[in-house]
Design a protein around this motif. Structure first.
Motif, PDB file in Angstrom:
ATOM      1  N   LEU A  13       0.834  -1.196   0.000  1.00 30.36           N
ATOM      2  CA  LEU A  13       0.000   0.000   0.000  1.00 30.36           C
ATOM      3  C   LEU A  13       0.871   1.249   0.000  1.00 30.36           C
ATOM      4  N   PRO A  95      -6.603   5.928  -0.222  1.00 29.31           N
ATOM      5  CA  PRO A  95      -6.978   4.561   0.143  1.00 29.31           C
ATOM      6  C   PRO A  95      -7.719   4.485   1.465  1.00 29.31           C
ATOM      7  N   GLU A 119     -14.336  -4.281  -3.022  1.00 24.67           N
ATOM      8  CA  GLU A 119     -13.773  -3.182  -3.798  1.00 24.67           C
ATOM      9  C   GLU A 119     -13.859  -1.882  -3.004  1.00 24.67           C
ATOM     10  N   SER A 122      -8.483  -0.837   0.807  1.00 25.15           N
ATOM     11  CA  SER A 122      -7.069  -1.002   0.447  1.00 25.15           C
ATOM     12  C   SER A 122      -6.240  -1.666   1.534  1.00 25.15           C
ATOM     13  N   VAL A 160      -4.944  -7.909   0.971  1.00 27.17           N
ATOM     14  CA  VAL A 160      -4.662  -6.507   1.268  1.00 27.17           C
ATOM     15  C   VAL A 160      -3.743  -6.426   2.486  1.00 27.17           C
TER      16      VAL A 160
END
Length: 312
Positions: A13, A95, A119, A122, A160
């Protein structure tokens, strides 16, 4: 003026800057005050699988140099979070890191599998500072073995980045931090609030309905700086500093101690624009000291002049 690079990395990230809100001190209603695209990340309030009413009132009281709160993770439940909270941030490029809380390791994994594959999400922050209802009320993050198993299981159900939010209410935060890193955590949040209590001397009753609560604000910042420094000595994954950041100087101090990013909580209640002002203040500092990339400051505290007698 030279171009500055404030980007930082937590796992896979990438954040445009190191500043984000602390969970519980930020909400979508703040969008009328500033552009969320200016933040490194957004972290809405912790979510639970089922709706929760929260703790008894009063839930917040002011103390010298801080505040005590005992909200009790009031939550509208996972379905609401999926249908309303996550879509509310869809229009922003910043994010979203979802903070989750659960009553068991299996429930953490169940929630992480759903949220981590939704969706618009993040990253996941595991609030392991909440009571483990299947462990005699002990917080998950107070036990290294349980913390390891929890993080390991969550990492097995989502791709993630996973950040473990540690509790400072332990004898050795380094032991818990190492366990989370060994289990595959991508980052560590150092740390949640410190257990505290306040009493009204006139009524002789606790000022918090739940009797005990967590203290936040500038009073705890030196403790958090120390915890960040200690965790940095034993872990190599990114640290998110959290606790008592009121201005850019506080944020920079945490970064120098070893934090990659910084969360802002109590300051936003006093000044809703605090995070934006902190980002601007970091830029001013970088210009003043000729720092091109904010990562040059991570762990850059100079303790070479300290004598052996001063070290702990």
């Amino acid at each position: 003026m030279k171009e500055l690079d404030l980007t930082v990395q937590i796992g896979k990230l990438k954040l445009k800057n190191p500043i984000m809100p602390a969970s519980g001190a930020f909400g979508h209603e703040m969008e009328s005050l500033f552009d969320f695209n200016q933040l490194g990340a957004v972290v809405p309030k912790s979510i639970t699988k089922y709706p929760r009413g929260g703790n008894a009132t009063p839930r917040v009281c002011e103390v010298n140099a801080g505040m005590i709160n005992s909200i009790g993770i009031q939550s509208k439940g996972l379905p609401y979070y999926l249908q309303h909270t996550i879509p509310a941030y869809a229009s922003y490029t910043t994010p979203l890191i979802a903070s989750i809380s659960a009553d068991s390791i299996d429930e953490y994994a169940e929630m992480a599998e759903v949220i981590g594959n939704t969706e618009g999400v993040s990253g996941i922050e595991l609030n392991i500072s909440c009571p483990n209802l299947k462990g005699d009320g002990k917080a998950f993050g107070m036990d290294a073995d349980i913390s390891y198993k929890l993080v390991e299981k969550v990492k097995g159900v989502t791709d993630v980045p996973v950040i473990a939010k540690l509790t400072p209410n332990v004898t050795s935060i380094q032991e818990i931090a190492r366990a989370c890193e060994d289990a595959g955590a991508d980052g560590l949040n150092v740390a949640n609030t410190i257990l505290a209590m306040a009493i009204d001397i006139h009524t002789r009753k606790p000022k918090i309905g739940n009797v005990l609560g967590g203290i936040s604000g500038p009073a705890i910042k030196p403790i958090i700086v120390r915890l960040i420094y200690q965790v940095r000595q034993v872990c190599s994954i990114p640290i998110i500093g959290c606790g008592g950041v009121m201005n850019a100087e506080d944020a920079i101090e945490m970064i120098l101690a070893g934090a990659t990013a910084v969360q802002v909580g109590t300051a936003s209640f006093i000044n809703p624009l605090a995070m934006i002002e902190i980002i601007d203040g970091i830029k001013d500092y970088m210009n003043e000291y000729n720092v091109n990339h904010v990562t040059e400051l991570i762990g850059a505290v100079d303790n070479s002049s300290l004598s052996a007698e001063c070290s702990i």
